[in-house]
Every structure is written in C-alpha cells, then in structure tokens.
Design an enzyme around this catalytic site. Structure first.
Site, PDB file in Angstrom:
ATOM      1  N   THR A  87      -6.593  -4.653   3.399  1.00 53.42           N
ATOM      2  CA  THR A  87      -6.265  -3.305   2.919  1.00 53.42           C
ATOM      3  C   THR A  87      -6.874  -3.087   1.535  1.00 53.42           C
ATOM      4  O   THR A  87      -7.328  -4.034   0.898  1.00 53.42           O
ATOM      5  CB  THR A  87      -4.734  -3.123   2.819  1.00 53.42           C
ATOM      6  OG1 THR A  87      -4.240  -3.959   1.762  1.00 53.42           O
ATOM      7  CG2 THR A  87      -4.044  -3.475   4.131  1.00 53.42           C
ATOM      8  N   HIS A  89      -5.446  -2.776  -1.164  1.00 49.75           N
ATOM      9  CA  HIS A  89      -4.550  -3.316  -2.195  1.00 49.75           C
ATOM     10  C   HIS A  89      -5.313  -4.169  -3.215  1.00 49.75           C
ATOM     11  O   HIS A  89      -5.076  -4.072  -4.421  1.00 49.75           O
ATOM     12  CB  HIS A  89      -3.444  -4.137  -1.517  1.00 49.75           C
ATOM     13  CG  HIS A  89      -2.414  -4.665  -2.446  1.00 49.75           C
ATOM     14  ND1 HIS A  89      -1.456  -3.870  -3.022  1.00 49.75           N
ATOM     15  CD2 HIS A  89      -2.179  -5.917  -2.903  1.00 49.75           C
ATOM     16  CE1 HIS A  89      -0.675  -4.604  -3.790  1.00 49.75           C
ATOM     17  NE2 HIS A  89      -1.100  -5.852  -3.732  1.00 49.75           N
TER      18      HIS A  89
END
EC number: 2.5.1.78
Length: 156
Positions: A87, A89
């Site tokens: 992701t 992130h």
C-alpha cells in the site's frame, strides 16, 4: 585554504540519545546494537548514553523534537526501518519521518544523524542492518560523532 572537518572520536563527556523505532524490531535491534558498538569504540561513556524507543518511524520526529527541546543532549542518533509493502503507507511514513527529522535538526541547530532505513523489502533491510551492506546503525553513530566534533570546532 583551510580544511575543516570533524574527528571520529568522542571526548567522553557528550550526552547522546539513540532514538529508535520498535516497529520492524528484528532490523532496528541490529541497528541499535551497531550504533551502541560505534559509540563505545569511539570513546563514549555508557553512563551518558540514553536509549529512547518509540512505536514506529512516524513517531520519531515528535520525540526527536522533545529530546532536542529538553537541552539534555549534545546529539541524537535516529534509527528506524520502513519497509515497502503493498500500500502507499510506506511513501507517507518515509516522507513524513524524513521531513520531520530534518526539520527538528534545523529548528534546534543540533547534531542529528539519520539512520532510518527505507527499503523495498526485508532482504534489503537485513543487508543494511549488519550483513552485506554493513550496519547503517554503526554508520549513523559515526556520522553523529563527526558532526559533534565539527560543530564544536566551528564554535571554537
């Protein structure tokens, strides 16, 4: 022409903090060990060394700011490991941690070394935490020691 640079030797009276994130502790523990080894090898007094742990890399800038604001430390060695996942992130955490650490260093005009790994996978992190690519924790502490010396030279 004068060449001005720091020395890789502590005077023995420097108060240092190693600020480390616990997330990815398999990596950050090795970085921390490398930094502590470097500190001892270059004349550091263990009584003047504090180890400060935070949950993850995103929290490093806040606590670095608090450490520098306290006036208790001559310098801080910041360590962490941010490993890319599936992701976005990784991008957010690595960007904010990097910016925040640089911002705190400049805000307080204090020596801070950056030993936060940002890797694409666990293998790269392992390589940089004491295997093929050396120990980046050791290197980060070496950088801090030189910065401390250089800042003192420029002050004198």
């Amino acid at each position: 022409m004068q060449i001005i640079e720091g020395k890789l030797q502590l005077q023995g009276n420097e108060k240092i903090a190693i600020l480390t994130s616990r997330f990815n502790h398999i990596i950050t523990d090795r970085l921390k060990e490398g930094a502590m080894d470097c500190f001892k090898r270059h004349g550091g007094d263990e009584e003047l060394l504090d180890l400060v742990l935070v949950p993850g890399a995103y929290e490093l800038p806040l606590i670095l700011d608090k450490l520098l604001e306290s006036g208790k430390y001559d310098g801080v060695c910041v360590l962490g490991a941010i490993i890319r996942g599936g992701t976005p992130h990784f991008d957010y955490v690595s960007a904010e941690a990097t910016k925040g650490i640089a911002s705190a260093m400049l805000k307080y005009s204090m020596p801070v070394s950056f030993g936060v790994l940002t890797t694409d996978n666990i293998e790269q992190a392992i390589e940089r935490a004491g295997s093929k690519a050396g120990n980046k924790g050791f290197e980060a502490m070496s950088t801090l020691i030189e910065l401390l010396s250089l800042c003192q030279t420029l002050k004198d």
